[in-house]
Design a protein around this motif. Sequence first.
Motif, PDB file in Angstrom:
ATOM      1  N   GLU A 404       0.838  -1.205   0.000  1.00 39.64           N
ATOM      2  CA  GLU A 404       0.000   0.000   0.000  1.00 39.64           C
ATOM      3  C   GLU A 404       0.867   1.246   0.000  1.00 39.64           C
ATOM      4  N   LYS A 405       0.248   2.328  -0.379  1.00 41.91           N
ATOM      5  CA  LYS A 405       0.961   3.609  -0.403  1.00 41.91           C
ATOM      6  C   LYS A 405       1.437   3.956   1.013  1.00 41.91           C
ATOM      7  N   LEU A 406       2.664   4.494   1.089  1.00 39.52           N
ATOM      8  CA  LEU A 406       3.181   4.904   2.399  1.00 39.52           C
ATOM      9  C   LEU A 406       2.515   6.190   2.853  1.00 39.52           C
ATOM     10  N   LEU A 407       2.167   6.270   4.139  1.00 39.78           N
ATOM     11  CA  LEU A 407       1.722   7.552   4.685  1.00 39.78           C
ATOM     12  C   LEU A 407       2.993   8.355   4.906  1.00 39.78           C
ATOM     13  N   ALA A 408       3.048   9.581   4.431  1.00 38.31           N
ATOM     14  CA  ALA A 408       4.314  10.289   4.562  1.00 38.31           C
ATOM     15  C   ALA A 408       4.176  11.743   5.018  1.00 38.31           C
ATOM     16  N   GLY A 409       3.367  12.525   4.355  1.00 40.70           N
ATOM     17  CA  GLY A 409       3.305  13.965   4.673  1.00 40.70           C
ATOM     18  C   GLY A 409       2.857  14.186   6.112  1.00 40.70           C
ATOM     19  N   ASP A 410       3.375  15.287   6.709  1.00 35.39           N
ATOM     20  CA  ASP A 410       3.044  15.577   8.110  1.00 35.39           C
ATOM     21  C   ASP A 410       1.538  15.641   8.359  1.00 35.39           C
ATOM     22  N   GLU A 411       0.835  16.330   7.451  1.00 37.65           N
ATOM     23  CA  GLU A 411      -0.610  16.500   7.669  1.00 37.65           C
ATOM     24  C   GLU A 411      -1.320  15.153   7.615  1.00 37.65           C
ATOM     25  N   GLU A 412      -0.906  14.344   6.626  1.00 40.27           N
ATOM     26  CA  GLU A 412      -1.522  13.025   6.464  1.00 40.27           C
ATOM     27  C   GLU A 412      -1.256  12.164   7.715  1.00 40.27           C
ATOM     28  N   LEU A 413       0.002  12.226   8.182  1.00 41.74           N
ATOM     29  CA  LEU A 413       0.353  11.431   9.364  1.00 41.74           C
ATOM     30  C   LEU A 413      -0.379  11.924  10.616  1.00 41.74           C
ATOM     31  N   LYS A 414      -0.494  13.261  10.718  1.00 46.46           N
ATOM     32  CA  LYS A 414      -1.186  13.824  11.885  1.00 46.46           C
ATOM     33  C   LYS A 414      -2.626  13.354  11.943  1.00 46.46           C
ATOM     34  N   SER A 415      -3.311  13.461  10.805  1.00 44.35           N
ATOM     35  CA  SER A 415      -4.715  13.046  10.887  1.00 44.35           C
ATOM     36  C   SER A 415      -4.819  11.535  11.085  1.00 44.35           C
ATOM     37  N   PHE A 416      -3.869  10.781  10.530  1.00 41.86           N
ATOM     38  CA  PHE A 416      -3.886   9.333  10.779  1.00 41.86           C
ATOM     39  C   PHE A 416      -3.752   9.062  12.285  1.00 41.86           C
ATOM     40  N   CYS A 417      -2.807   9.778  12.923  1.00 39.75           N
ATOM     41  CA  CYS A 417      -2.599   9.585  14.373  1.00 39.75           C
ATOM     42  C   CYS A 417      -3.855   9.937  15.150  1.00 39.75           C
ATOM     43  N   LYS A 418      -4.425  11.095  14.838  1.00 40.90           N
ATOM     44  CA  LYS A 418      -5.604  11.535  15.601  1.00 40.90           C
ATOM     45  C   LYS A 418      -6.778  10.569  15.411  1.00 40.90           C
ATOM     46  N   ASP A 419      -6.930  10.093  14.183  1.00 41.25           N
ATOM     47  CA  ASP A 419      -8.081   9.216  13.920  1.00 41.25           C
ATOM     48  C   ASP A 419      -7.891   7.806  14.460  1.00 41.25           C
ATOM     49  N   ASN A 420      -6.622   7.406  14.619  1.00 39.34           N
ATOM     50  CA  ASN A 420      -6.391   5.984  14.946  1.00 39.34           C
ATOM     51  C   ASN A 420      -5.745   5.751  16.304  1.00 39.34           C
ATOM     52  N   VAL A 421      -5.595   6.818  17.094  1.00 43.93           N
ATOM     53  CA  VAL A 421      -4.925   6.611  18.384  1.00 43.93           C
ATOM     54  C   VAL A 421      -5.733   5.615  19.216  1.00 43.93           C
ATOM     55  N   ARG A 422      -5.027   4.743  19.881  1.00 41.10           N
ATOM     56  CA  ARG A 422      -5.671   3.759  20.736  1.00 41.10           C
ATOM     57  C   ARG A 422      -4.768   3.528  21.938  1.00 41.10           C
ATOM     58  N   THR A 423      -5.020   2.469  22.674  1.00 39.01           N
ATOM     59  CA  THR A 423      -4.256   2.261  23.911  1.00 39.01           C
ATOM     60  C   THR A 423      -3.477   0.955  23.860  1.00 39.01           C
ATOM     61  N   TYR A 424      -2.373   0.912  24.629  1.00 35.52           N
ATOM     62  CA  TYR A 424      -1.660  -0.343  24.895  1.00 35.52           C
ATOM     63  C   TYR A 424      -2.150  -0.884  26.246  1.00 35.52           C
ATOM     64  N   TYR A 425      -3.124  -0.208  26.847  1.00 33.06           N
ATOM     65  CA  TYR A 425      -3.707  -0.567  28.152  1.00 33.06           C
ATOM     66  C   TYR A 425      -2.735  -0.353  29.319  1.00 33.06           C
ATOM     67  N   HIS A 426      -1.800   0.580  29.162  1.00 30.72           N
ATOM     68  CA  HIS A 426      -0.808   0.806  30.222  1.00 30.72           C
ATOM     69  C   HIS A 426      -1.118   2.082  31.002  1.00 30.72           C
ATOM     70  N   TYR A 427      -2.389   2.427  31.126  1.00 20.29           N
ATOM     71  CA  TYR A 427      -2.783   3.660  31.816  1.00 20.29           C
ATOM     72  C   TYR A 427      -2.333   3.631  33.276  1.00 20.29           C
ATOM     73  N   HIS A 428      -2.080   4.803  33.820  1.00 17.21           N
ATOM     74  CA  HIS A 428      -1.523   4.899  35.171  1.00 17.21           C
ATOM     75  C   HIS A 428      -1.798   6.288  35.740  1.00 17.21           C
ATOM     76  N   GLY A 429      -1.401   6.499  37.013  1.00 19.76           N
ATOM     77  CA  GLY A 429      -1.580   7.808  37.651  1.00 19.76           C
ATOM     78  C   GLY A 429      -2.873   7.892  38.429  1.00 19.76           C
ATOM     79  N   GLY A 430      -3.112   9.069  38.987  1.00 15.72           N
ATOM     80  CA  GLY A 430      -4.322   9.293  39.792  1.00 15.72           C
ATOM     81  C   GLY A 430      -4.017   9.374  41.290  1.00 15.72           C
ATOM     82  N   CYS A 431      -2.959   8.660  41.720  1.00 13.33           N
ATOM     83  CA  CYS A 431      -2.520   8.732  43.137  1.00 13.33           C
ATOM     84  C   CYS A 431      -0.991   8.824  43.131  1.00 13.33           C
ATOM     85  N   VAL A 432      -0.475   9.778  42.389  1.00 17.39           N
ATOM     86  CA  VAL A 432       0.956   9.800  42.076  1.00 17.39           C
ATOM     87  C   VAL A 432       1.812  10.061  43.329  1.00 17.39           C
ATOM     88  N   VAL A 433       2.967   9.375  43.381  1.00 15.61           N
ATOM     89  CA  VAL A 433       3.926   9.577  44.479  1.00 15.61           C
ATOM     90  C   VAL A 433       4.389  11.029  44.467  1.00 15.61           C
TER      91      VAL A 433
END
Length: 505
Positions: A404-433
């Motif tokens: 497939e075509k490579l995603l390359a331009g900054d704008e294209e990559l930015k919108s890809f990131c915003k639309d596809n961001v997800r989690t690795y399930y490593h959330y943390h914090g809330g009672c920080v030392v």
Amino acid sequence: MQMPYMTSDPKEVSGKSFDYIVVGGGTAGCSLAATLSEKFSVLVIERGGSPYGDPLVEERKYFGYSLLKTDEYSSVAQSFISRDGVENYRGRVLGGSSAINGGFYSRASEEFVKKAGWDKDLVQDSYKWVESKVVFMPELSQWQSVVQFGFLEAGFYPYNGYNLEHTQGTKIGGSIYDQRGKRHTSADLLEFGRPDHITVLLYATVKSVIFDGNKTRAVGVRFMKSDGSSSKSYKIHVEKHRGEVILTAGALGSPQILLLSGIGPEDHLNDLNIPVVVNLRDVGRRMSDNPAISLLVDRFSQNRTLEPPQVAAIAEGYKYILESEVLPTNITTTRISIAAKIAFPKSRGRLKLNSINPRENPSVKFNYLGSKEDLDACLEMVLLLQHVARSETVTFYLGLQNREKLLAGDEELKSFCKDNVRTYYHYHGGCVVGSVVDEDYRVSGVKRLRVVDGSTFEESPGTNPMATVLMLGRYQGIRILKEREVEKEGDESFLSPQGSPQPQP
Ligand SMILES: Cc1cc2nc3c(=O)[nH]c(=O)nc-3n(C[C@H](O)[C@H](O)[C@H](O)COP(=O)(O)OP(=O)(O)OC[C@H]3O[C@@H](n4cnc5c(N)ncnc54)[C@H](O)[C@@H]3O)c2cc1C
């Protein structure tokens, strides 16, 4: 080896007192409880049931199934959608999230340990204690070998082989699945304390901490049955002189319980008519999750053997971690994903209560990619991911001819990131030392109450956090035992065997 006594009948524990009440039998909670039980009586209160005999938890061939079908109050994985719109999960079973996760085990870097101000030798000993019990060298599957070469081809050098340390390059990590494909959750660690000193109360959801009349000291907890069959509230107390309540309910559960107990920002507590015990502004603040991007690299759904991650690529400067899994998309179909996370995101979010019902998820926003640094990092991360997905080894193995075509331009990559961001399930914090708990993990402004779990991390350990959360339970347990030793010696040097005062120097 003997498992501790487990019951789901509140009557069996009511009226008794324990040296320690550990709230949440999860990743940190079980290693902490096992350690404290070496000298003291411990009650573990867990809102879920037992992981034993549940194939969705125990068997690698069903990896990921527990996330496919969740319900509001009883499935072993509880789903939640953060206010960013990203779907996420938390464990609801003895063993906590170590019973539903990918099982990938990797220690924190030396820098992380130094920054946390932990004792290096005790950290090493605590990791080793965990590893001697629940960590195994995985036998690489065909796909994991392929992706390992894909990582190398994409430049993730050196090759570190099987390695539990967090080092730059490509490595095979540890796993809590053994060679026969059986998962060993943190619950297994309970066997290695003094099981006769531990009682586990299952299907009990803690509503709040009970304080003494002056509201200066935790003396016990209030809980209800998790199935919601009755609104009856039960109370259980800690031993009068030195007993402690320790919250290990995870990055969502521990801040939630503090807020429900009246410890948190006054304005938020007032909104919910919760009487303020300590006005502690940072409870629920500095929540963070590692933004992740996942590429599905096979073209179509297939029916492959499910695979948790076994190999990781760690980018220069520890900036990104890449892994791959074969995931179920439903009971009969699978997809292969290659995913990456930003190891140290800058964006922070906040957790608030939705209601005063402890069975309900609190509301949380992580602000994924909210800071410019995180968004810029995401662009670089997607480029790296594409290198792996388009490597000769990966494309050849998957039979992908038409790249497939490579995603390359900054704008294209930015919108890809915003639309596809997800989690690795490593959330943390809330009672920080340093803000909610001090360096001994004691909650500020009130005695005999601590928090020991992923909610105390300002930053996740860069790599996958489970190893360090397991280690933390052991580490803090040992420190508490040592503290008690010192207190005891102090008492003895002051009192003669008959109990009369000793002359002071
Ligand atoms: C799907 C998924 C995949 C992951 N994959 C990996 C991986 O491969 N490798 C890795 O290193 N990390 C992984 N992680 C992250 C890791 O598992 C977690 O960061 C870690 O387990 C958190 O440990 P904890 O002790 O803070 O919380 P948990 O392990 O979640 O424990 C909290 C416990 O408290 C209980 N509890 C909560 N509220 C209450 C209450 N009110 N009353 C009583 N009990 C309560 C919960 O039921 C739970 O058992 C993954 C996480 C998930 C969700």
